[in-house]
Design an enzyme around this catalytic site. Structure first.
Site, mmCIF file in Angstrom:
data_model
loop_
_atom_site.group_PDB
_atom_site.id
_atom_site.type_symbol
_atom_site.label_atom_id
_atom_site.label_comp_id
_atom_site.label_asym_id
_atom_site.label_seq_id
_atom_site.Cartn_x
_atom_site.Cartn_y
_atom_site.Cartn_z
ATOM 1 N N LYS A 182 0.902 -1.615 -0.017
ATOM 2 C CA LYS A 182 0.342 0.252 0.007
ATOM 3 C C LYS A 182 1.243 1.229 0.023
ATOM 4 O O LYS A 182 1.367 1.522 0.634
ATOM 5 C CB LYS A 182 -1.146 -0.270 0.943
ATOM 6 C CG LYS A 182 -1.285 1.365 1.521
ATOM 7 C CD LYS A 182 -2.499 1.899 0.438
ATOM 8 C CE LYS A 182 -3.177 2.972 0.588
ATOM 9 N NZ LYS A 182 -3.781 3.331 -0.437
ATOM 10 N N CYS B 45 -1.915 10.094 -6.305
ATOM 11 C CA CYS B 45 -3.244 10.124 -5.306
ATOM 12 C C CYS B 45 -4.459 10.571 -5.766
ATOM 13 O O CYS B 45 -4.241 12.353 -5.284
ATOM 14 C CB CYS B 45 -2.644 9.518 -4.188
ATOM 15 S SG CYS B 45 -4.375 9.437 -3.450
#
Ligand code: RRO
Length: 310
Positions: free
Chosen positions: A43, A128
């Site tokens: 992650k 992101c």
């Protein structure tokens, strides 16, 4: 049949998880390591642990998913210690995903990885879409160029970048020109299509809580965009920069198409979230069936060989 060489390491399959899916905890990472995936990625980590956005923040739809996780993660040291430990036990190829909130913090984070004993691959997430007030870095071409210029003054380990989808030929041209200036190991296209909106018509309401319901799209919705980005970058990037194709992989046919567009490895996000790690066994089998039908015995025989209509 599915053997794939990446940085001199032979993987049994070209498939991996996409960062963010099934890779938050060591338990999940171990499941990936023991699955039929060829490799795994952690992650995206920031220097310090983050809780992320409020829930509900991930929602499956018929055609994919929408998320606004907001970069929840256990902090760089958690993932860095894990991959270093595995490296000491003999694992040859691992992917560590990272990003930060500001220019300086990004430099500090990558400096820390450079100083560590980690010898694997680092994926710098420039895309992101879900941290309120923080635009996706790779939509700012000047900032991307400046950041990578500084990073490569000190970073000498294998580095890839995770890109957002682009939707204009001029943007493919401009970003490829920037990326070709740097000794990148690979480009990963694409992250989720940022800031979509999914609605529950019965409730007349959005399906996720953060940012008024806006979030990154994955799954079937995004395959044509993902394939276009893989193809466009394969046509423009130096041949020594590899490509990881991510987006819209539901079945073996989708994996085949990514490789046909030029992907060296293929990552699975939404479908891994829906099915769990057994998805890799299914996708490997489906890809092998397609290859057999077409008479291919290796991925090199069709990688990047997409035909156009003359
Ligand atoms: O955590 C997230 O909200 C997230 C990240 Br960092 C990303 O890169 N892509 C995405 O769809 N969600």
């Amino acid at each position: 049949m599915l053997k794939t060489n990446f940085l001199g390491v032979e993987l049994a399959s070209p498939l991996m998880n996409a960062s963010g899916v099934h890779c938050m905890s060591i338990e999940e990472l171990e499941e990936l390591a023991n699955s039929q995936a060829g490799a795994f990625i952690t992650k995206t980590a920031t220097q310090l642990e983050r809780e992320g956005n409020s829930k509900p923040r991930y929602y499956d739809t018929k055609l994919g998913s929408i998320n606004s996780m907001g970069l929840p993660n256990k902090g760089l040291d958690y993932y860095l210690n894990y991959v270093i430990e595995r490296q000491q036990q003999g694992t040859q190829l691992q992917f560590l995903s990272v990003t930060e909130m500001s220019y300086e913090e990004n430099i500090n984070l990558l400096s820390k990885i450079q100083r560590s004993g980690y010898q694997g691959v680092t994926e710098f997430n420039l895309s992101c879409p879900n941290v309120p007030g923080k635009p996706q870095i790779a939509y700012d071409f000047e900032l991307t160029k400046k950041l990578l210029s500084e990073v490569f003054t000190f970073f000498t380990k294998p580095l890839g970048v995770k890109l957002p989808p682009y939707f204009d030929i001029a943007h493919f041209d401009e970003m490829a020109t920037i990326l070709n200036k740097f000794p990148l190991t690979y480009v990963n296209s694409v992250n989720s299509i940022g800031n979509g909106l999914c609605i529950n018509i019965d409730k007349e309401q959005v399906v996720i809580k953060p940012k008024g319901g806006f979030g990154g799209l994955g799954g079937e919705y995004i395959k044509p965009t993902a394939l276009a980005n893989v193809r466009a970058f394969r046509e423009r990037l130096n041949p020594n920069i590899k490509i990881i194709g991510t987006g819209g992989v539901i079945n073996g046919k989708d994996v085949f198409e990514h490789i046909l567009c030029g992907a060296d490895l293929v990552q699975v996000g939404t479908t891994l979230h829906k099915e769990g790690v057994d998805v890799f066994t299914r996708l490997n089998e489906e890809l092998k069936v397609i290859m057999k039908e077409k008479g291919y015995t290796s991925l090199e025989q069709f990688r990047g060989r997409l035909k156009i209509i003359e």
